[in-house]
Design a protein around this motif. Structure first.
Motif, PDB file in Angstrom:
ATOM      1  N   VAL A 174      61.987  24.771  53.708  1.00  0.00           N
ATOM      2  CA  VAL A 174      61.605  26.172  53.910  1.00  0.00           C
ATOM      3  C   VAL A 174      62.577  27.091  53.179  1.00  0.00           C
ATOM      4  CG1 VAL A 174      61.402  28.008  55.629  1.00  0.00           C
ATOM      5  CG2 VAL A 174      60.393  25.757  56.070  1.00  0.00           C
ATOM      6  N   LYS A 178      61.801  29.734  49.860  1.00  0.00           N
ATOM      7  CA  LYS A 178      61.804  31.106  50.353  1.00  0.00           C
ATOM      8  C   LYS A 178      61.242  32.054  49.292  1.00  0.00           C
ATOM      9  CE  LYS A 178      64.822  34.553  52.496  1.00  0.00           C
ATOM     10  NZ  LYS A 178      66.209  34.872  52.904  1.00  0.00           N
ATOM     11  N   GLY A 179      60.313  32.894  49.700  1.00  0.00           N
ATOM     12  CA  GLY A 179      59.686  33.821  48.784  1.00  0.00           C
ATOM     13  C   GLY A 179      58.407  33.287  48.172  1.00  0.00           C
ATOM     14  N   ARG A 180      58.191  31.985  48.275  1.00  0.00           N
ATOM     15  CA  ARG A 180      56.982  31.381  47.709  1.00  0.00           C
ATOM     16  C   ARG A 180      55.991  30.963  48.781  1.00  0.00           C
ATOM     17  NH1 ARG A 180      58.934  26.849  43.583  1.00  0.00           N
ATOM     18  NH2 ARG A 180      56.708  26.929  43.057  1.00  0.00           N
ATOM     19  N   ILE A 181      56.461  30.827  50.020  1.00  0.00           N
ATOM     20  CA  ILE A 181      55.567  30.455  51.120  1.00  0.00           C
ATOM     21  C   ILE A 181      55.861  31.347  52.319  1.00  0.00           C
ATOM     22  CG2 ILE A 181      55.475  28.045  50.367  1.00  0.00           C
ATOM     23  CD1 ILE A 181      57.298  27.396  52.794  1.00  0.00           C
ATOM     24  N   SER A 182      54.905  31.438  53.210  1.00  0.00           N
ATOM     25  CA  SER A 182      55.115  32.123  54.487  1.00  0.00           C
ATOM     26  C   SER A 182      55.071  31.083  55.603  1.00  0.00           C
ATOM     27  CB  SER A 182      54.031  33.184  54.719  1.00  0.00           C
ATOM     28  OG  SER A 182      52.742  32.590  54.768  1.00  0.00           O
ATOM     29  N   VAL A 183      55.972  31.248  56.550  1.00  0.00           N
ATOM     30  CA  VAL A 183      56.051  30.304  57.669  1.00  0.00           C
ATOM     31  C   VAL A 183      55.273  30.879  58.835  1.00  0.00           C
ATOM     32  CG1 VAL A 183      57.575  29.089  59.254  1.00  0.00           C
ATOM     33  CG2 VAL A 183      58.287  29.489  56.882  1.00  0.00           C
ATOM     34  N   GLU A 184      54.157  30.237  59.180  1.00  0.00           N
ATOM     35  CA  GLU A 184      53.273  30.716  60.248  1.00  0.00           C
ATOM     36  C   GLU A 184      53.098  29.631  61.308  1.00  0.00           C
ATOM     37  OE1 GLU A 184      49.639  31.929  58.445  1.00  0.00           O
ATOM     38  OE2 GLU A 184      50.606  33.188  56.916  1.00  0.00           O
ATOM     39  N   LYS A 218      51.523  28.540  52.584  1.00  0.00           N
ATOM     40  CA  LYS A 218      52.017  28.804  53.938  1.00  0.00           C
ATOM     41  C   LYS A 218      52.190  27.489  54.698  1.00  0.00           C
ATOM     42  CE  LYS A 218      47.248  29.872  55.279  1.00  0.00           C
ATOM     43  NZ  LYS A 218      46.337  30.903  55.806  1.00  0.00           N
ATOM     44  N   THR A 220      51.723  25.989  58.308  1.00  0.00           N
ATOM     45  CA  THR A 220      51.028  26.275  59.562  1.00  0.00           C
ATOM     46  C   THR A 220      50.869  24.995  60.376  1.00  0.00           C
ATOM     47  OG1 THR A 220      48.801  25.854  58.709  1.00  0.00           O
ATOM     48  CG2 THR A 220      49.727  28.052  58.340  1.00  0.00           C
TER      49      THR A 220
END
Length: 511
Positions: A174, A178-184, A218, A220
């Protein structure tokens, strides 16, 4: 054992004058972490050797960096000591170094097979280090040492990553993305991801998490399914175990009410209350009986009902032409099963891999595997429930049938009327046929003496015939296929009779 416990054990081995430690693993990153964490307290230098890089002095970890006096100023990559690329030259140089150190030798095993000089030089270094607390660490995928060296080494079991290591691996991925994916994903989703990755190496875990996150940008809870799908491929490629997660296990079992009731009681053995009373978890069951009557399906159904992963041990993959490798393969398989616990370990047709043989054609390998299996079954530490199946009782060693080896031994007979009705409905629905359109009582009567597998095949061939003749499948068509089939209950009537007599005296019916 946690990784921190592994570090403490490694330190103890070094301090207690164990001059050679063998670690069978491909995870060199974790070996490096193990050594670096150990030297923080041991205050020892570390040298690394490989045939491609030569002998170099390691920089250690961020908390314990060593100065490499052999490297030119400004050089980042450690430089090899002169004339240390060949194994024998490296070992001679190691013997002359005035350091109490850990010397990590990568993939040395293959060089010991055909080179007497390397073997002798290694033995002399091991004897020398027994006096000064230096330690050789030998790593590789599978290491077979000559007997005169093997007695002077200790094997260190570096198990696959524990949950805490896998959690850190997710965090590292993660941060790197950083900056390339969102953690949901919620904390409980992270726990599911960690559980899904158990049984993988750190590198495999990082790759699968990174792929799952980058694929749609992301991370998920849905990525758990992707991890499980990749895990199925990884374990199959490894070649020892086939892996079926509960989410991908559609097994349905008709009948077997006695077995199902026993399993409902046994399941509490994995609960918190049983552990509070210091009760051992259930070991497993042996299912014997006629071919095609649901033994294999029972193993799959247990995993699905208990919501545990199913690990199938393919005995044919264990065998190796080299002496000792088959036993190592079995140890790797059961260790992997314990790493992924709680799990169901299914050993299909156990008599073929560990049964009695009329000759010593395999050099006693089957007997050795059988002995190791009994020891592991008695002493296993993980929550692994074994489901072993067998067709030929004459080849099963008597020790396996003794009470106490398994929690219970079940006998599977041909399905009765109620079970045949359930089996017919299951396979009709599976093939998108409405059971209400058929005279189920007539089909049940016609399939008297048929096994579950034979009933399934009758349904399949009936559908093929209906497609060929461009007509709907009906009761008459299925009965015609039944009449053209000779079941095992007729072709092997004598064997079935003998099996039933033995089962009445020794085993519990699944019904």
């Amino acid at each position: 054992m946690t990784f921190a416990s592994s570090v403490r054990l490694f330190q103890t081995l070094v301090m207690s004058f164990h001059s050679a430690i063998v670690i069978e693993t491909v995870e060199e990153e974790r070996v490096r972490t193990l050594i670096n964490k150990a030297i923080n307290e041991l205050q020892m230098a570390v040298f690394e050797w490989s045939v491609s890089q030569g002998l170099t002095r390691s920089q250690g970890n961020s908390q314990h960096r060593w100065t490499n006096e052999y490297a030119p100023p400004g050089t980042q990559k450690p430089q090899a000591l002169d004339q240390t690329f060949e194994p024998v030259d490296a070992l001679k140089h190691i013997a002359e170094l005035p350091f109490q150190a850990i010397y990590w030798l990568k993939d040395l095993g293959p060089h010991l097979k055909d080179d007497d000089v390397v073997r002798r030089q290694l033995r002399e270094v091991i004897q020398q280090f027994a006096q000064n607390r230096s330690t050789l660490v030998i790593t590789g995928h599978s290491i077979t040492l000559p007997p005169d060296i093997a007695q002077d080494v200790v094997y260190f079991d570096l198990k696959l990553p524990e949950p805490d290591e896998l959690y850190r691996a997710i965090s590292e991925v993660v941060r790197s993305l950083k900056g390339r994916i969102s953690v949901e994903i919620q904390p409980d989703g992270i726990d599911e991801l960690v559980q899904a990755m158990r049984g993988m190496t750190l590198q495999q875990a990082r790759k699968v998490i990174a792929f799952a996150a980058l694929d749609d940008g992301k991370l998920t809870a849905d990525d758990v399914k992707r991890v499980l799908q990749r895990k199925v491929q990884v374990l199959h490629e490894d070649g020892l175990l086939d892996y079926v997660p509960p989410e991908m296990n559609p097994a349905q079992l008709g009948g077997f009410n006695g077995l199902k009731q026993w399993l409902q009681r046994a399941r509490v053995g994995f609960g918190a209350q049983a552990k509070a009373f210091n009760l051992p978890t259930p070991r497993g069951i042996l299912i014997v009986g006629i071919q095609g009557c649901g033994k294999s399906l029972a193993a799959k159904t247990i995993a699905r009902e208990w919501q545990m992963p199913l690990l199938k041990l393919d005995a044919g993959r264990l065998y190796d032409k080299f002496i000792g490798e088959s036993e190592k393969n079995f140890r790797r398989a059961v260790t992997l099963a314990e790493t992924m616990s709680p799990a169901i370990l299914w050993i299909d047709e156990i008599e073929k891999s560990m049964g009695q043989s009329d000759s010593d054609a395999d050099g006693g390998l089957s007997r050795r595997l059988f002995g190791y299996f009994l020891t592991w079954l008695q002493e296993k530490s993980g929550d692994v429930f074994v489901v072993a199946t067998a067709n030929d009782l004459s080849r099963i060693p008597p020790e396996l049938l003794r009470k106490g080896r398994f929690d219970e031994i079940f006998f599977v007979d041909l399905p009765d009327e109620a079970e045949r009705a359930a089996i017919l409905q299951i396979h009709l629905v599976r093939r998108k046929q409405d059971p209400q359109r058929f005279e189920l009582a007539a089909l049940v009567q016609a399939t008297d003496g048929f096994s579950g597998a034979e009933i399934e095949q009758v349904i399949i061939t009936s559908l093929y015939r209906a497609i060929y003749e461009q007509r709907p499948v009906d009761t008459e068509l299925i009965i015609n296929e039944v009449k053209s089939t000779v079941p095992l209950s007729i072709s092997r009537r004598e064997d079935l009779h003998a099996l039933r007599i033995m089962a009445q005296e020794r085993f519990v019916s699944v019904k």
